[in-house]
Design an enzyme around this catalytic site. Structure first.
Site, PDB file in Angstrom:
ATOM      1  N   GLY A 133       2.725   0.090   4.546  1.00  0.00           N
ATOM      2  CA  GLY A 133       3.218  -1.196   5.027  1.00  0.00           C
ATOM      3  C   GLY A 133       2.427  -2.426   4.653  1.00  0.00           C
ATOM      4  O   GLY A 133       2.527  -3.448   5.334  1.00  0.00           O
ATOM      5  N   ASP A 212       7.331  -1.269  -3.575  1.00  0.00           N
ATOM      6  CA  ASP A 212       5.987  -0.960  -4.071  1.00  0.00           C
ATOM      7  C   ASP A 212       5.838   0.523  -4.394  1.00  0.00           C
ATOM      8  O   ASP A 212       4.737   1.043  -4.474  1.00  0.00           O
ATOM      9  CB  ASP A 212       4.958  -1.366  -3.001  1.00  0.00           C
ATOM     10  N   LYS A 253       7.309  -3.515  -8.206  1.00  0.00           N
ATOM     11  CA  LYS A 253       6.146  -3.143  -9.008  1.00  0.00           C
ATOM     12  C   LYS A 253       6.579  -2.274 -10.184  1.00  0.00           C
ATOM     13  O   LYS A 253       7.357  -1.341 -10.025  1.00  0.00           O
ATOM     14  CB  LYS A 253       5.131  -2.381  -8.156  1.00  0.00           C
TER      15      LYS A 253
END
Length: 400
Positions: A133, A212, A253
């Site tokens: 997170g 991510d 990402k």
């Protein structure tokens, strides 16, 4: 004199020709998709640059991990996991820097306030594959600084994996809703789990999606991290298309952008967002291939046919984690001179800096080896010492 580089923010605009028609994506079929093993999922586009980068990476194989880390942190101080007063790791810094350099904050502010001078309207974000997170943590803090008091986060990450489940304070927060998908696994490789998240957030003002996701690869195949990560990269990109409201923004990402699939994702992004960037934030180490795709102002699917094909491609194309399917004919990208010039410029800038940085480490590693040996000797207790104490470990190691 040898070239040197330092950690600094880079940002690249990725465009397509203004007069180019939208590609006929809906005309494609998933019945006979071309498949390539991840080792063979590259083409000859910028092959010399890619192989130059790989060659330098391979030279690092003989350097012990301790020596590499110490050398890297000395040459590039931002590589150390410091400056963590606000976030538990550097991921939060990298997200916020990427959003700042590409104008995402400004876009969201305009979107939320409109012509009103009153408080901004509520909005939500989704954190995909984001456990534990760091991105959500950073967004909540940034939202408070900007006066976005009614920000709500939604998250999906793998269930039951040590170190990947959400931070306890997020799970307890009334401003954060987590789901593990239809089957309870949180596995983004299953389209039904993405659709479950989309269903949960259907009524939410979803104007930001961040992703991510990734995983560590064995040191022996780090050159192939881009293609090994193809499935999770595409899944996160597809999730954003399903979750975002028109006008929203997306941050993803990436690891390198040499493969045909990465190129196709960039190209199709240019068709579905008003503005597309690739950012290399200051806290993203110059020595690695990491960068962030930042898409601004979601326009929506051009047609239902696009949505059907992209869904079907995900379900049918990725038969396993070993093979990478062909998303679109490579000619669609190559024939757009504007797009290819932007991608080549971005790849050249990031890879060239990376090669220089890695060569700096190779040159400095022998001296660091001797320095570490000297420190080890200094720490050894004197002969005959019977105090039984163990010297404290070195500080400053990289926790990531």
């Amino acid at each position: 004199m040898k070239k040197t580089v330092e950690d600094r923010s880079l940002e690249f605009l990725i465009r397509r020709r203004n007069d180019a028609e939208l590609p006929p994506l809906a005309s494609l079929s998933c019945k006979h998709l071309k498949q390539h093993h991840w080792r063979d999922a590259f083409d000859d586009e910028q092959a010399a640059l890619r192989e130059q980068l790989w060659a330098v990476k391979t030279q690092l194989d003989v350097i012990p991990a301790e020596t590499y880390t110490a050398t890297r942190n000395k040459l590039f101080p931002l590589a150390a996991s410091g400056e963590q007063r606000n976030f538990s790791n550097r991921a939060g810094h990298k997200l916020l820097e990427s959003m700042e350099s590409t104008g995402v904050w400004m876009e969201l502010s305009k979107l939320l306030r409109g012509k009103s001078t009153k408080r901004p309207r509520d909005f939500a974000f989704a954190d995909v594959c984001g456990g534990p997170g760091a991105f959500s943590q950073a967004l909540f803090q940034a939202g408070r600084k900007r006066g976005w008091r009614h920000l709500h986060g939604y998250g999906m990450t793998l269930a039951g994996v040590s170190g990947l489940d959400w931070y306890a304070h997020l799970l307890k927060s009334p401003q954060f809703t987590c789901t593990y998908g239809l089957d309870g696994t949180g596995d983004i490789f299953k389209l039904s789990n993405i659709d479950c998240l989309a269903s949960i957030t259907k009524a939410a003002p979803m104007f930001l999606v961040v992703a991510d996701g990734g995983f560590n690869v064995d040191f022996s195949v780090t050159n192939y991290q881009e293609t090994i990560s193809s499935r999770i990269m595409y899944g996160q990109w597809l999730a954003a298309l399903k979750l975002l409201r028109k006008g929203g923004c997306f941050v993803l990402k990436l690891f390198d952008t040499f493969s045909p699939l990465s190129r196709a994702v960039l190209y199709l992004s240019c068709c579905m967002y008003r503005r597309v960037h690739v950012a290399k934030p200051r806290h993203s180490r110059v020595v690695n291939s990491e960068r962030y795709l930042v898409c601004v102002d979601f326009l929506g699917y051009p047609s239902e046919g696009w949505s059907r094909y992209l869904d079907s491609f995900y379900e049918v194309g990725f038969v396993d984690n070993e093979h990478v399917p062909q998303l679109i004919p490579r000619e669609w990208c190559l024939q757009d001179a504007v797009f290819m010039a932007d991608v080549r410029d971005m790849n050249t800038a990031v890879a060239t800096n990376q090669v220089i940085a890695l060569q700096m480490i190779l040159d400095a590693a022998p001296a660091m080896t001797e320095e570490l040996k000297a420190k080890t000797i200094e720490k050894k207790p004197a002969a005959g010492s019977d105090d039984g104490r163990t010297p404290p470990p070195d500080e400053g190691g990289d926790g990531e």
